[in-house]
Design a protein around this motif. Structure first.
Motif, mmCIF file in Angstrom:
data_model
loop_
_atom_site.group_PDB
_atom_site.id
_atom_site.type_symbol
_atom_site.label_atom_id
_atom_site.label_comp_id
_atom_site.label_asym_id
_atom_site.label_seq_id
_atom_site.Cartn_x
_atom_site.Cartn_y
_atom_site.Cartn_z
ATOM 1 N N GLU A 1 74.798 62.104 88.180
ATOM 2 C CA GLU A 1 74.354 60.710 88.276
ATOM 3 C C GLU A 1 75.549 59.780 88.470
ATOM 4 O OE1 GLU A 1 70.080 60.279 86.034
ATOM 5 O OE2 GLU A 1 71.889 59.913 84.847
ATOM 6 N N GLN B 1 75.921 54.264 100.342
ATOM 7 C CA GLN B 1 76.060 55.717 100.414
ATOM 8 C C GLN B 1 75.305 56.444 99.300
ATOM 9 O OE1 GLN B 1 80.240 56.754 100.635
ATOM 10 N NE2 GLN B 1 80.669 55.216 102.204
ATOM 11 N N ARG B 2 74.724 55.710 98.399
ATOM 12 C CA ARG B 2 74.093 56.341 97.235
ATOM 13 C C ARG B 2 72.868 57.159 97.611
ATOM 14 N NH1 ARG B 2 74.563 51.098 93.195
ATOM 15 N NH2 ARG B 2 76.846 51.170 92.994
ATOM 16 N N GLU B 3 72.078 56.669 98.556
ATOM 17 C CA GLU B 3 70.877 57.427 98.917
ATOM 18 C C GLU B 3 71.252 58.774 99.541
ATOM 19 O OE1 GLU B 3 66.950 55.730 100.165
ATOM 20 O OE2 GLU B 3 67.653 56.414 102.130
ATOM 21 N N ILE C 1 76.601 59.575 92.042
ATOM 22 C CA ILE C 1 75.775 58.649 92.824
ATOM 23 C C ILE C 1 76.219 57.210 92.572
ATOM 24 C CG2 ILE C 1 73.448 57.780 93.249
ATOM 25 C CD1 ILE C 1 72.360 60.476 92.260
ATOM 26 N N LYS C 2 76.311 56.866 91.299
ATOM 27 C CA LYS C 2 76.591 55.484 90.904
ATOM 28 C C LYS C 2 77.956 55.011 91.360
ATOM 29 C CE LYS C 2 76.379 52.455 86.865
ATOM 30 N NZ LYS C 2 76.138 52.404 85.394
ATOM 31 N N LEU D 1 79.573 55.658 94.062
ATOM 32 C CA LEU D 1 79.694 55.456 95.505
ATOM 33 C C LEU D 1 79.291 54.026 95.876
ATOM 34 C CD1 LEU D 1 78.164 58.776 96.882
ATOM 35 C CD2 LEU D 1 80.522 58.010 97.204
ATOM 36 N N VAL E 1 68.346 53.379 96.494
ATOM 37 C CA VAL E 1 67.765 54.694 96.777
ATOM 38 C C VAL E 1 66.256 54.540 96.886
ATOM 39 C CG1 VAL E 1 67.438 57.060 95.956
ATOM 40 C CG2 VAL E 1 69.623 55.893 95.584
ATOM 41 N N ALA F 1 77.059 51.195 97.454
ATOM 42 C CA ALA F 1 75.599 51.150 97.440
ATOM 43 C C ALA F 1 74.988 51.761 98.696
ATOM 44 C CB ALA F 1 75.127 49.709 97.276
ATOM 45 N N THR G 1 81.404 64.267 96.543
ATOM 46 C CA THR G 1 81.843 62.901 96.817
ATOM 47 C C THR G 1 82.698 62.834 98.080
ATOM 48 O OG1 THR G 1 81.774 62.338 94.457
ATOM 49 C CG2 THR G 1 83.102 60.929 95.897
ATOM 50 N N VAL H 1 72.036 53.579 88.690
ATOM 51 C CA VAL H 1 72.287 54.827 89.399
ATOM 52 C C VAL H 1 71.529 54.859 90.727
ATOM 53 C CG1 VAL H 1 71.889 57.325 89.370
ATOM 54 C CG2 VAL H 1 72.799 56.173 87.345
ATOM 55 N N TYR H 2 70.285 54.452 90.702
ATOM 56 C CA TYR H 2 69.423 54.604 91.869
ATOM 57 C C TYR H 2 69.222 53.315 92.670
ATOM 58 C CZ TYR H 2 68.527 59.108 89.773
ATOM 59 O OH TYR H 2 68.691 60.361 89.250
#
Length: 392
Positions: free
Chosen positions: A47, A57-59, A50-51, A53, A23, A55, A82, A19-20
């Protein structure tokens, strides 16, 4: 320790790392903290947003969740988030000025889906499609700001009007009725800038030091500096309200000048329609407006400030609809034009009025057109004063 517990812990660690991924630790920590306040189902949904998207754009998504108000954290559709994030990054990849925006500024002043407490909606696709043809061939952020400033009013067909339904209208609410308050117009303009990858935020004061009410406008971030502008634009850092903003009383927060901030660091942006609501982050920018005003005073000649208002008739001075927009020309005793301008009309902001600077004390002729034709009023001007003219 049981093998089952160890397996569960390993799976949880793998899941969280997925997920992170990409980030930063500080944003991840704040996001995890925010998600601890929602139900397990909601946490799983956010969560996943986030996941799912890319990589890169996740932060950005994690940042929005990290500093989201509790109400939005509980209810804002993940699909809206999103869509908002994807188009914000698309603008960043498309427009040359957007690529240069520092990530912290991009996160806080381009990426957010709202400015204040307006109705949440997916405004970004419509604004992107509307503005892309106008700015796609531009390379300079100054050109982009100027183009959007001058074009937006004609595109959205919204005018200032005190008969709007509420002060904090969302873009679609304002466009539906073709009217908005200064706050609604500022939301429209700020969203338009953000859709084109230009950092923007709403600014304003809950009460002018002159006690003439509140006002909101927009700011844009260019080359490391913030500039003010508004829906009815003048040049950047030029506007009718600077003389009031520059006289703000630093000893009383009700007279400060504030800017909105998605990231809430303790200071709240005051909203006069929701005085107890402290959920919108704020930044104290009073000193900058005082400095701008002081510079303006130095630049101006030592003239005499004259305020001019025009009304339909004497009995119409308390009614917004009673104001008349008319071009005024002021001539000195030799017949030379020394000042001109247009008075505020019924759809202009209630705080707006025409102010001109006359070079010296003396006798001046004010020329304007009334219902009965051209009129010339001779007025003795010795000191700053207000002049009221009537159209009938």
């Amino acid at each position: 320790m049981s093998r089952l517990f160890i397996l569960f812990s390993v799976c949880l660690l793998v899941s969280c790392s997925g997920v992170y991924k990409q980030v930063s630790p500080s944003i991840k920590s704040k996001t995890v903290e925010s998600l601890s306040k929602v139900t397990p189902e909601r946490k799983k949904e956010l969560e996943a947003s986030i996941k799912n998207l890319p990589a890169s754009q996740r932060e950005g998504m994690a940042f929005l969740i990290a500093y989201m108000s509790k109400a939005d954290l509980d209810t804002l559709p993940a699909e809206l988030l999103t869509s908002n994030v994807k188009l914000a990054y698309k603008a960043r990849e498309t427009f040359p000025w957007a690529k240069e925006v520092p990530l912290p500024v991009f996160y806080n002043e381009v990426l957010p889906y709202a400015s204040m407490d307006e109705t949440r909606e997916d405004w970004r696709p419509a604004f992107y499609d509307m503005l892309y043809p106008l700015v796609k061939d531009l390379t300079d952020i100054h050109q982009a700001v100027d183009t959007i400033n001058k074009s937006l009013r004609g595109l959205v067909k919204v005018e200032y009007n005190t008969k709007r339904k509420k002060p904090n209208q969302s873009p679609s609410e304002s466009m539906k009725i073709s009217m908005a308050s200064c706050s609604g117009l500022s939301i429209l303009l700020t969203d338009a800038f953000r859709a084109a990858g230009i950092p923007s935020r709403v600014a304003g004061t809950p009460l002018w030091v002159s006690k003439e009410g509140n006002h909101n406008w927009s700011e844009v971030y260019i080359d490391g500096q913030w500039y003010f502008t508004e829906y009815y634009p003048d040049a950047l850092n030029k506007g009718w309200f600077l003389d009031r903003a520059g006289k703000a009383d630093k000893s009383n927060p009700i007279h400060w000048i504030y800017a909105t901030s998605y990231k809430h660091d303790g200071l709240a942006f005051p909203m006069v329609w929701a005085r107890r609501d402290s959920t919108v982050g704020g930044v104290d920018v009073t000193d900058r407006y005082i400095e701008l005003y002081q510079k303006q005073l130095v630049e101006k000649a030592k003239g005499i400030a004259v305020t001019i208002r025009m009304y339909k008739a004497e009995q119409c001075t308390l009614d917004s609809d009673g104001r008349v927009a008319e071009t005024i020309t002021i001539k000195n005793a030799k017949g030379d034009t020394v000042a001109s301008g247009k008075t505020a009309g019924p759809t202009d902001d209630m705080n707006l009025y025409l102010t001109v600077s006359l070079p010296e004390p003396g006798e001046y002729t004010i020329e304007y057109t009334t219902a009965k034709g051209l009129r010339k009023d001779v007025v003795e001007i010795k000191e700053p004063k207000e002049i009221r003219l009537y159209f009938n």
